[in-house]
Design a protein around this motif. Structure first.
Motif, PDB file in Angstrom:
ATOM      1  N   ARG A   3       0.830  -1.209   0.000  1.00  0.00           N
ATOM      2  CA  ARG A   3       0.000   0.000   0.000  1.00  0.00           C
ATOM      3  C   ARG A   3       0.859   1.251   0.000  1.00  0.00           C
ATOM      4  NH1 ARG A   3      -2.907  -3.613   3.139  1.00  0.00           N
ATOM      5  NH2 ARG A   3      -5.136  -3.660   2.706  1.00  0.00           N
ATOM      6  N   PRO A  42      -4.011  -2.702  12.240  1.00  0.00           N
ATOM      7  CA  PRO A  42      -4.189  -3.301  10.913  1.00  0.00           C
ATOM      8  C   PRO A  42      -5.148  -4.490  10.961  1.00  0.00           C
ATOM      9  CG  PRO A  42      -1.884  -2.820  11.302  1.00  0.00           C
ATOM     10  CD  PRO A  42      -2.595  -2.584  12.604  1.00  0.00           C
ATOM     11  N   CYS A  47      -4.834  -3.258   6.293  1.00  0.00           N
ATOM     12  CA  CYS A  47      -5.251  -1.856   6.268  1.00  0.00           C
ATOM     13  C   CYS A  47      -5.318  -1.310   7.694  1.00  0.00           C
ATOM     14  CB  CYS A  47      -6.610  -1.718   5.600  1.00  0.00           C
ATOM     15  SG  CYS A  47      -7.142  -0.005   5.453  1.00  0.00           S
ATOM     16  N   ARG A  72      -9.006   1.328   0.540  1.00  0.00           N
ATOM     17  CA  ARG A  72      -8.362   0.639   1.656  1.00  0.00           C
ATOM     18  C   ARG A  72      -7.332  -0.376   1.164  1.00  0.00           C
ATOM     19  NH1 ARG A  72     -10.513   0.232   6.796  1.00  0.00           N
ATOM     20  NH2 ARG A  72     -10.296  -2.025   6.738  1.00  0.00           N
ATOM     21  N   ASN A  76      -2.577   3.065   2.967  1.00  0.00           N
ATOM     22  CA  ASN A  76      -2.577   3.012   4.417  1.00  0.00           C
ATOM     23  C   ASN A  76      -2.403   4.424   4.936  1.00  0.00           C
ATOM     24  OD1 ASN A  76      -3.187   0.537   5.497  1.00  0.00           O
ATOM     25  ND2 ASN A  76      -1.081  -0.173   5.614  1.00  0.00           N
TER      26      ASN A  76
END
Length: 90
Positions: A3, A42, A47, A72, A76
């Motif tokens: 991410r 997370p 996420c 998502r 992040n």
């Protein structure tokens, strides 16, 4: 997929941009209020943020959930703060 990291304001702007590009939202001329993302531990996907209480979203929940799912998976929430340093350090 790794991410990308965004700060809260940029993440809020990205969700807002994508939400207001939904065809149903455009057709109805609705303005959805997108809140700031909230940091969380997370989840199972990795996420670290959530977004709740979107305003004026009645009837668009499924479409907005789709936007949130995609965002998502891509981003992040940046958690570290930048140290501006002490300009008076000797």
């Amino acid at each position: 997929m790794i991410r990308k990291m965004l700060n809260a304001s940029r993440l809020q702007q990205e969700v807002d941009r994508r939400t207001h590009r939904l065809q149903e939202v455009i057709e109805d001329g609705v303005r959805i209020r997108v809140p700031r993302p909230q940091l969380q531990e997370p989840d199972k996907t990795g996420c670290n943020w959530t977004m709740i209480n979107l305003g004026n979203a009645a009837g668009f929940e499924r479409d907005i959930e789709g936007v949130l799912k995609v965002v998502r998976a891509e981003y992040n929430l940046r958690t570290e703060t930048k140290d501006a340093g002490n300009p008076f350090e000797d």
